[in-house]
Design an enzyme around this catalytic site. Structure first.
Site, mmCIF file in Angstrom:
data_model
loop_
_atom_site.group_PDB
_atom_site.id
_atom_site.type_symbol
_atom_site.label_atom_id
_atom_site.label_comp_id
_atom_site.label_asym_id
_atom_site.label_seq_id
_atom_site.Cartn_x
_atom_site.Cartn_y
_atom_site.Cartn_z
ATOM 1 N N CYS A 1 0.812 -1.228 0.000
ATOM 2 C CA CYS A 1 0.000 0.000 0.000
ATOM 3 C C CYS A 1 0.840 1.271 0.000
ATOM 4 O O CYS A 1 0.342 2.338 -0.356
ATOM 5 C CB CYS A 1 -0.931 0.002 1.200
ATOM 6 N N HIS B 1 -3.929 6.921 2.729
ATOM 7 C CA HIS B 1 -4.286 5.613 2.164
ATOM 8 C C HIS B 1 -5.644 5.224 2.735
ATOM 9 O O HIS B 1 -5.890 5.357 3.935
ATOM 10 C CB HIS B 1 -3.223 4.588 2.542
ATOM 11 N N ASN C 1 -10.558 -0.519 -0.159
ATOM 12 C CA ASN C 1 -9.102 -0.431 -0.047
ATOM 13 C C ASN C 1 -8.482 -0.911 -1.362
ATOM 14 O O ASN C 1 -8.543 -2.095 -1.675
ATOM 15 C CB ASN C 1 -8.639 -1.309 1.131
#
Ligand code: ACO
Length: 321
Positions: free
Chosen positions: A112, A248, A278
């Site tokens: 990520c 994020h 996500n």
């Protein structure tokens, strides 16, 4: 020599999985998913649609916004953990799709935090005059490595790609980047298969993302709060100077906890998690582009990006847009 963000772009696949869809697939509820994650829907690739397709559309959107073509670039970096193939790397494949030739292209897998790593590397190459204009893309098809029978992970992830064009400038731009990693946490969030481990067992059953969600949650909140303070302090600014925090998008509760620790009102946070889920390394450039295009993010504003993911890897970028 400094680096500025010239333009942004993003793309999400057309197919959508809502929380109601998950109620039919696993034992869960729209209420649980919203309350525990903030997610309402996520976009998922269709059969035959690939990460490279998403990255190409995001890249074309960023190039179009800048009025540039592939021949105007001199670097492509693609951050991803779900590349189309092992090699050629995703940067090269994207260069070919866009019609560019000759300049360096590569991909990086830092989960990520990959987009932030890509931003930091491209910034360094521009600042040292090794290139003048870079395309940095974060793209993922996490649906390809998600176990849709595991309710604790399948409701989280979505697919998509985001892109920025960076270029040399006389003023910052990218004010500071901070990167970190700690492999001691490698067993909390990972995808277990790979080339060198051998794909034999994959012939018998597919592998999927594995995550100890509660532990990841705790480390993410503490680490990201510290990182934000480190970044702001190093630049001599405070959270009140920030126009927008673009984190994020892993879990709304993680973002709320960080905001609380920083004393940052939720109104100054760009949130796309409800619509995107996500999307790992794609989530920050996607959220950035959403807020640029709807007019929230304006030229001259101070932005903080921050990401955390498998490894663990984590990083931040303080940017004057
Ligand atoms: N629907 C209903 N119940 C569920 C679901 C679901 N989809 N998933 C889990 N549960 C249940 C569990 O089984 C458990 O039940 P039990 O108490 O009877 O055992 C209960 O809900 C609580 O489970 P927890 O795992 O403690 O739930 P939590 O509140 O921690 O939320 C979540 C889980 C959403 C995964 C959270 O831990 C999280 O977001 N973790 C961090 C994820 C993350 O940030 N990853 C980093 C980035 S990863 C990446 O970006 C690729």
């Amino acid at each position: 020599m400094y680096t500025r963000i010239r333009s942004t772009g993003h793309y999400v696949p057309e197919r959508v999985l809502t929380n109601q869809d998950f109620e039919r697939m696993v034992t869960t509820s729209d209420e649980w998913i919203r309350a525990r994650t903030g997610i309402e829907r996520r976009h998922i690739v269709s059969p035959g649609e690939t990460n490279l397709d998403l990255c190409e559309k995001a890249a074309r959107s960023a190039l179009g916004a800048a009025g540039l073509g592939a021949e105007d670039l001199d670097l492509i970096l693609v951050a991803t953990t779900t590349p189309n193939q092992v090699f050629p790397n995703m940067g090269v494949l994207l260069q070919d799709r866009l019609g560019g030739h000759g300049y360096p292209c590569t991909s990086l897998e830092s989960a990520c935090a990959g987009f932030i790593y890509g931003l930091a590397i491209a910034n360094s190459l521009i600042q040292t005059s090794q290139c003048r204009r870079a395309l940095v893309v974060g793209g993922e098809t996490l649906s390809r490595i998600t176990d849709y029978t595991d309710r604790s992970t399948c409701i989280l992830f979505g697919d998509g790609a985001g892109a920025v064009i960076l270029e040399a400038a006389s003023e910052p731009g990218i004010i500071a980047t901070h990167l970190h990693a700690d492999g001691a946490y490698k067993d909390l969030l990972y995808y277990p298969s790979g080339i060198s481990l051998g794909f034999d067992r994959l012939r018998e059953s597919r592998d999927f993302i594995r995550m100890k969600g509660g532990e990841v949650f705790r480390v993410a909140v503490n680490t990201l709060s510290q990182l934000a303070l480190e970044t702001l302090e190093a630049a001599g600014v405070t959270s009140t100077d920030l126009s927008w925090f673009v984190p994020h998008q892993a879990n709304l509760r993680i973002i709320q906890s960080i905001a609380h620790k920083l004393g940052l009102p939720m109104e100054r946070i760009v949130l796309t998690i409800a619509d995107h889920g996500n999307t790992s390394t794609a989530s920050i450039p996607m959220a950035l582009d959403v807020a640029v295009r709807d007019g929230r993010i304006q030229r001259g504003q101070l932005l903080l990006f921050e990401a955390f993911g498998g490894g663990f890897t984590w990083g931040s970028a303080l940017v004057r847009y």
